[in-house]
Design a protein around this motif. Structure first.
Motif, PDB file in Angstrom:
ATOM      1  N   ILE A   1      29.986   2.137   5.999  1.00  0.00           N
ATOM      2  CA  ILE A   1      28.573   1.810   6.111  1.00  0.00           C
ATOM      3  C   ILE A   1      27.738   2.369   5.072  1.00  0.00           C
ATOM      4  O   ILE A   1      26.323   2.263   4.886  1.00  0.00           O
ATOM      5  CB  ILE A   1      27.866   2.276   7.398  1.00  0.00           C
ATOM      6  N   GLY A   2      28.127   3.180   4.151  1.00  0.00           N
ATOM      7  CA  GLY A   2      27.603   3.730   3.098  1.00  0.00           C
ATOM      8  C   GLY A   2      27.215   5.476   3.464  1.00  0.00           C
ATOM      9  O   GLY A   2      26.897   5.758   4.446  1.00  0.00           O
ATOM     10  N   ARG A   3      27.230   6.173   2.330  1.00  0.00           N
ATOM     11  CA  ARG A   3      27.025   7.787   2.951  1.00  0.00           C
ATOM     12  C   ARG A   3      25.962   8.300   3.087  1.00  0.00           C
ATOM     13  O   ARG A   3      25.726   8.987   3.864  1.00  0.00           O
ATOM     14  CB  ARG A   3      27.838   8.314   1.291  1.00  0.00           C
ATOM     15  N   LYS A   4      24.952   7.463   2.522  1.00  0.00           N
ATOM     16  CA  LYS A   4      23.601   8.079   2.788  1.00  0.00           C
ATOM     17  C   LYS A   4      23.217   7.765   4.128  1.00  0.00           C
ATOM     18  O   LYS A   4      22.619   8.630   4.673  1.00  0.00           O
ATOM     19  CB  LYS A   4      22.676   7.114   1.882  1.00  0.00           C
ATOM     20  N   TYR A   5      23.599   6.823   4.765  1.00  0.00           N
ATOM     21  CA  TYR A   5      23.313   6.625   6.129  1.00  0.00           C
ATOM     22  C   TYR A   5      24.004   7.722   7.164  1.00  0.00           C
ATOM     23  O   TYR A   5      23.390   8.241   8.031  1.00  0.00           O
ATOM     24  CB  TYR A   5      23.486   5.256   6.715  1.00  0.00           C
ATOM     25  N   VAL A   6      25.125   8.107   6.682  1.00  0.00           N
ATOM     26  CA  VAL A   6      25.984   8.816   7.374  1.00  0.00           C
ATOM     27  C   VAL A   6      25.284  10.224   7.340  1.00  0.00           C
ATOM     28  O   VAL A   6      25.130  10.977   8.248  1.00  0.00           O
ATOM     29  CB  VAL A   6      27.381   9.045   6.862  1.00  0.00           C
ATOM     30  N   ILE A   7      24.969  10.467   6.013  1.00  0.00           N
ATOM     31  CA  ILE A   7      24.313  11.872   5.709  1.00  0.00           C
ATOM     32  C   ILE A   7      22.827  12.168   6.752  1.00  0.00           C
ATOM     33  O   ILE A   7      22.516  12.780   7.205  1.00  0.00           O
ATOM     34  CB  ILE A   7      23.833  12.019   4.427  1.00  0.00           C
ATOM     35  N   TRP A   8      22.251  10.899   6.588  1.00  0.00           N
ATOM     36  CA  TRP A   8      20.869  10.869   7.288  1.00  0.00           C
ATOM     37  C   TRP A   8      21.201  11.207   9.132  1.00  0.00           C
ATOM     38  O   TRP A   8      20.598  11.951   9.614  1.00  0.00           O
ATOM     39  CB  TRP A   8      20.430   9.406   7.303  1.00  0.00           C
TER      40      TRP A   8
END
Length: 410
Positions: free
Chosen positions: A290-297
């Motif tokens: 899903i994309g690393r930015k969203y996991v970090i968020w």
């Protein structure tokens, strides 16, 4: 020997064909388990060292500080150096430092020798992590988050197993029993020799191929990359300060607030650590999808509702909240590390060294500062203060989306 060489070539070809090289990932994860088991033996041996060398708590604190400095400060420099000049057999050398440190710690009869021993173990960790993380990156077959999660799982398992092994093998006997764990370091060196051979073959293979210029081009302007790296470092601070409050003081918090036994509190801590291990395997693969930015968020800010509720919950709810906190928070590191490596292509070792080093440093610093805060106020107040740390995850909104960039290039 011919079969071994053939296997190496096949594994390298698999990596270049964007296929995950599972045997290499398993070996590097096992090596991480060995490395972090050895590290965790240092604090686990404090009760014996305090008795045998008549050390004060301040002296024990200095041992932790010296180890953390040796392990954290060197890592970015090692990573930056090996980015320019890859050194596959640094992996074996790092484990050899830890081997020497363990033996010295087992037979050290003076405080300076103990400090030298933990410096050697710290140096071993500093040399191991950047190159090992790079191997995971190369063997990922494009599934970089998954590969880092597998690598991290070994480290978390080692950190959890070390104290248990120390309780069974070292604590009932004498300091010399620490030397038994040198066998683990020998096994680690044997495994890493095989990994280093694969790594060397991979480098030779790459040197013979036409190198894509695009592979080392940053996806964003330099200023945007610097800001993003700064935000990620703040998020690492948030994660590891909160983790320090849980790993170092959660049992004391439970005993103080709910008046439960030490063994009962340790069971609750085990549940949290088990949740951390489970969360480690979630963040990386999810970031690939899903994309690393969203996991970090999700993994930083998503902890906030649970951390904010924890200081005011009863025992049963506290235990449940700690499990959710462990799973969600542990999913962050793999996603953060791979995201940073994608922001700075060609600097895989530097990024690994910087972020692993900061994680070590923040863990040690957080434990020390939160301990002082607990002494001056109360252990309950520590958790009230720390409950706000995950709100720093709001900064993730300013991170650029690398997934969209990759789709545009494709």
């Amino acid at each position: 020997m011919k079969t071994t060489t053939t296997n190496l070539v096949a594994d390298v070809a698999a990596a270049k064909a964007e296929r995950t090289v599972y045997p290499v990932l398993v070996m590097i994860s096992v090596s991480h388990l060995v490395n972090d088991t050895i590290q965790s033996l240092i604090p686990a041996s404090y009760p014996i060292l305090r008795t045998s060398l008549n050390l004060s708590f301040s002296a024990l604190g200095l041992i932790t500080l010296v180890f953390q400095l040796a392990a954290s400060i060197l890592q970015p420099f090692v990573g930056a150096y090996t980015d320019r000049r890859p050194k596959p057999y640094f992996l074996v050398m790092g484990m050899a430092f830890s081997f020497a440190g363990l033996l010295l710690l087992a037979f050290a009869q003076t405080y300076p020798l103990v400090l030298l021993a933990v410096v050697l173990v710290g140096m071993g960790s500093a040399v191991f992590h950047p190159e090992a993380s790079k191997v995971a990156y190369l063997a990922s077959g494009g599934r970089r988050g998954f590969a880092q999660s597998v690598f991290q799982l070994g480290g978390n398992a080692g950190s959890s197993a070390g104290p248990l092994l120390a309780a069974l093998i070292i604590a009932p006997f004498h300091q010399e029993r620490i030397a038994w764990f040198a066998v683990l370091a020998i096994i680690g060196m044997m495994v890493l020799t095989r990994v280093a051979a694969w790594y060397k073959a991979h480098l030779i293979f790459r040197a013979q191929q036409t190198k894509s210029i695009q592979d080392n081009v940053a996806p964003f302007p330099r200023k945007k990359v610097i800001i993003a790296i700064g935000i990620l470092l703040i998020l690492i601070f948030s994660k590891y300060f909160y983790m320090a409050s849980m790993t170092s003081y959660f049992t004391f918090y439970l005993i103080d607030k709910f008046n439960i036994s030490v063994s009962s509190a340790q069971i609750h801590l085990f549940l949290f650590l088990f949740a951390v291990a489970a969360g480690t395997l979630i963040g990386g693969p999810l970031g690939d999808k899903i994309g690393r930015k969203y996991v970090i968020w999700i993994s930083i800010l998503g902890v906030a509702p649970f951390s904010l509720a924890l200081p005011y919950a009863g025992l049963a709810v506290t235990s449940i909240l700690s499990v959710f906190i462990g799973i969600i928070l542990a999913s962050a590191f793999s996603a953060i590390l791979v995201y940073a490596q994608e922001l700075m292509p060609g600097k895989v070792g530097l990024i690994a060294g910087l972020f692993f080093g900061l994680a070590f440093g923040m863990g040690g610093l957080g434990s020390a500062l939160l301990g002082q805060l607990a002494d001056r106020t109360s252990i309950g107040y520590v958790y009230q203060v720390c409950s706000y740390l995950p709100l720093l995850g709001l900064l993730a909104v300013f991170l650029p989306d690398t997934k969209k960039v990759k789709k545009t290039k494709a």
